[in-house]
Enzyme design. Structure first.
Site, mmCIF file in Angstrom:
data_model
loop_
_atom_site.group_PDB
_atom_site.id
_atom_site.type_symbol
_atom_site.label_atom_id
_atom_site.label_comp_id
_atom_site.label_asym_id
_atom_site.label_seq_id
_atom_site.Cartn_x
_atom_site.Cartn_y
_atom_site.Cartn_z
ATOM 1 N N GLU A 33 7.107 -18.245 1.277
ATOM 2 C CA GLU A 33 7.645 -19.421 1.977
ATOM 3 C C GLU A 33 9.155 -19.305 2.002
ATOM 4 O OE1 GLU A 33 8.874 -22.341 3.870
ATOM 5 O OE2 GLU A 33 6.677 -22.244 3.745
ATOM 6 N N GLY A 38 5.184 -27.021 0.756
ATOM 7 C CA GLY A 38 4.922 -28.365 1.256
ATOM 8 C C GLY A 38 5.189 -28.451 2.739
ATOM 9 N N GLY A 39 6.124 -27.635 3.229
ATOM 10 C CA GLY A 39 6.350 -27.512 4.652
ATOM 11 C C GLY A 39 6.869 -28.763 5.326
ATOM 12 N N CYS A 41 5.306 -31.187 6.821
ATOM 13 C CA CYS A 41 4.586 -32.421 6.512
ATOM 14 C C CYS A 41 5.193 -33.127 5.309
ATOM 15 C CB CYS A 41 3.115 -32.121 6.255
ATOM 16 S SG CYS A 41 2.140 -33.577 5.820
ATOM 17 N N LYS A 50 6.009 -41.733 6.680
ATOM 18 C CA LYS A 50 5.118 -42.832 6.281
ATOM 19 C C LYS A 50 5.757 -43.686 5.191
ATOM 20 C CE LYS A 50 2.578 -40.882 9.206
ATOM 21 N NZ LYS A 50 3.260 -39.969 10.131
ATOM 22 N N GLY A 192 3.467 -39.790 22.495
ATOM 23 C CA GLY A 192 2.390 -39.368 21.609
ATOM 24 C C GLY A 192 2.523 -40.063 20.265
ATOM 25 N N GLU A 213 7.292 -42.289 28.364
ATOM 26 C CA GLU A 213 6.197 -41.315 28.351
ATOM 27 C C GLU A 213 5.914 -40.864 29.779
ATOM 28 O OE1 GLU A 213 3.230 -38.821 28.170
ATOM 29 O OE2 GLU A 213 4.261 -39.463 26.352
ATOM 30 N N HIS A 465 -17.258 -59.210 3.148
ATOM 31 C CA HIS A 465 -16.670 -60.370 3.837
ATOM 32 C C HIS A 465 -15.708 -61.080 2.896
ATOM 33 C CE1 HIS A 465 -16.459 -63.993 6.313
ATOM 34 N NE2 HIS A 465 -16.677 -64.702 5.205
#
Length: 487
Positions: A33, A38-39, A41, A50, A192, A213, A465
């Site tokens: 690498e 981990g690259g 992402c 996130k 996207g 887009e 529920h």
């Protein structure tokens, strides 16, 4: 010349999952690498984005608390340095975790650039001492792989001709998170998943956002009803959405970018924005691999296509491909790369794993967009099912039809696409979700589609529920002829 069983080139999700599984099966593994394991992402994509989107959700929650629930809360400011410090800590801890797993498994990690010198040989030019994870003497130089080589070099953001990213005014998805400060306005090119997520993030942080887009709808690869509900939700939040539109011209200046947008109808429109975020797709990375030395070539889009999809093996026996180097139907998703890595490792270890990933395997990989509202889907859209010549039956259930959906108050839906058979409703072909937290609801649907379940099979199972998942259960009850709340 050094020898090992397997050489993996690239330490992102596809590469390190291959290495870990192969090592667990008793093989000697070298992982090369040139950056950090981990690259993309882990370091520039999935994980940091996130983390930021979670912070954005907290900011949105303050507005909801005040405007909808009578909680007299105010937002004084966003401390950008504190926010990014938390994000970076999450990334660093995950990075240490990956390094630790590789070290514990006995994977020999070499930090350096690797190039093929033949169908079983690789030359690694070390970039320095590999940090943790099994680096050692003799890491660089010529290596021979007794069993095979795995190409897992990932992808990079596509850019626009004549518009070079500078990390401040013009940014890509790789560097948008690390650009200085919070912009007051953002033009996002590309509707996207990546473009939608960044548009959502910046709007939550207070920016004026225009999302452009070229296709006639957002998320053009998803079900049309998903696109419609998503667009409605983004517009409700104040994001300007322009579909069927294109960037005609952009010129950076001292404090921003002057752009000209040609909409689907009408005259070109001038737009002055503080930041232009280019999210028009990703391109496979093969530069420096020296593919020709092993007898490999790329296709006209730059992908390395497998000759055997069931083994992800190229036309050169013993050289396999995982992750973003693969052309469609591979999805360029981290979780799909994990599965591809497992399959290749088991194949090289002499196992006979189940015949995947075939093209049908990719139909059962969940696809998620972590915007607000979120989207999540698995399987075929209604249009895709009909294009395959299938007779389908469709049921759509609004999330606001269940009590927890009313609590959240963000709208959304569940859409189920099933095959129509002579006996009634047959296997479920696709499940499509839009709304809050649907990323956490889609795993159930993967099992439903992947196991060819019918609505009557799903209808036997009880959903708790009150939850949003009740809408999923109710949609299947209706298709099974047992619906309670749908007429």
């Amino acid at each position: 010349m050094h020898e090992t069983d397997i050489i993996v080139i690239g330490g992102g999700t596809g590469g390190y999952s291959t290495a870990l599984r192969a090592a667990a099966l008793g093989l000697d593994v070298v992982l090369a690498e040139r950056d950090l394991v981990g690259g993309t992402c882990l370091h520039r994509g999935c994980i940091p984005s996130k983390a930021m989107l979670h912070a954005a959700e907290l900011v949105d929650g303050i507005s909801e608390a005040r405007e909808r629930w009578g909680v007299k809360a105010t937002l004084d400011a966003v401390d950008w340095s504190a926010l990014t410090a938390t994000r970076d800590d999450i990334v660093a801890r995950n990075h240490r975790g990956v390094e630790g797993h590789l070290s514990h498994a006995g994977v020999h990690v070499v930090r350096g650039s690797a190039a093929l010198t033949g169908p079983r040989t690789v030359r690694i030019e070390p970039a320095g001492t590999a940090p943790g994870a099994g680096g050692g003497a003799g890491a660089g130089g010529e290596w021979t792989a007794r069993r095979g080589i795995v190409l897992a070099t990932g992808s990079r953001p596509r850019t626009l001709p004549g518009l070079a990213p500078d990390g401040r005014r013009v940014v890509t998805s790789d560097d948008a998170l690390f650009a200085p400060g919070l912009p007051a306005s953002v033009l996002v090119l590309g509707g996207g998943a990546i473009g939608v997520e960044y548009a959502s993030l910046h709007r939550s942080m207070g920016a004026d956002v225009t999302l452009v887009e070229a296709a006639d709808r957002l998320l053009p690869l998803e079900d049309a009803d998903v696109s419609r509900h998503l667009t409605r939700g983004l517009k409700k939040r104040g994001i300007e959405v322009l579909t069927g539109a294109r960037l005609e011209h952009a010129e950076p200046y001292a404090d921003g970018v002057r752009a000209t947008i040609r909409p689907a109808r009408g005259e070109p429109r001038a737009l002055d924005t503080q930041r232009l975020l280019v999210a028009v797709g990703r391109a496979p990375v093969t530069d420096g691999l020296n593919l020709g030395a092993a007898g490999l070539t790329t296709d006209d889009r730059g992908f390395v296509a497998p000759a055997d999809w069931s083994r992800l093996e190229t036309a050169v026996p013993g050289i396999h491909v995982v992750g973003d180097l693969l052309p469609p139907p591979s999805l360029g998703l981290a979780h799909a790369s994990f599965a591809e890595g497992l399959l290749v490792a088991e194949t090289l270890a002499g196992h006979s794993p189940r015949p995947q990933p075939q093209p049908a395997f990719y139909d059962t990989v969940p696809r998620v967009t972590y915007s607000s509202p979120q989207t999540a889907a698995v399987g075929l859209s209604e249009a895709q099912a009909r294009e395959r010549g299938l007779d389908v039956v469709v049921n759509t259930m609004p999330l606001t039809a269940v009590a927890k959906g009313m609590v959240h108050g963000q709208g959304g839906m569940v859409k189920v696409v099933a095959e129509r058979t002579g006996e009634g409703t047959g296997p479920v072909l696709g499940v499509h979700l839009v709304g809050p937290h649907v990323s956490e609801m889609v795993a159930e649907s993967q099992l439903i589609v992947g196991w060819d379940a019918e609505p009557s099979d799903v209808a036997q199972h009880i959903h708790p529920h009150p939850t949003l998942s009740e809408a999923v259960g109710e949609a299947f009850l209706t298709l099974a002829g047992r619906g309670l709340h749908q007429i």
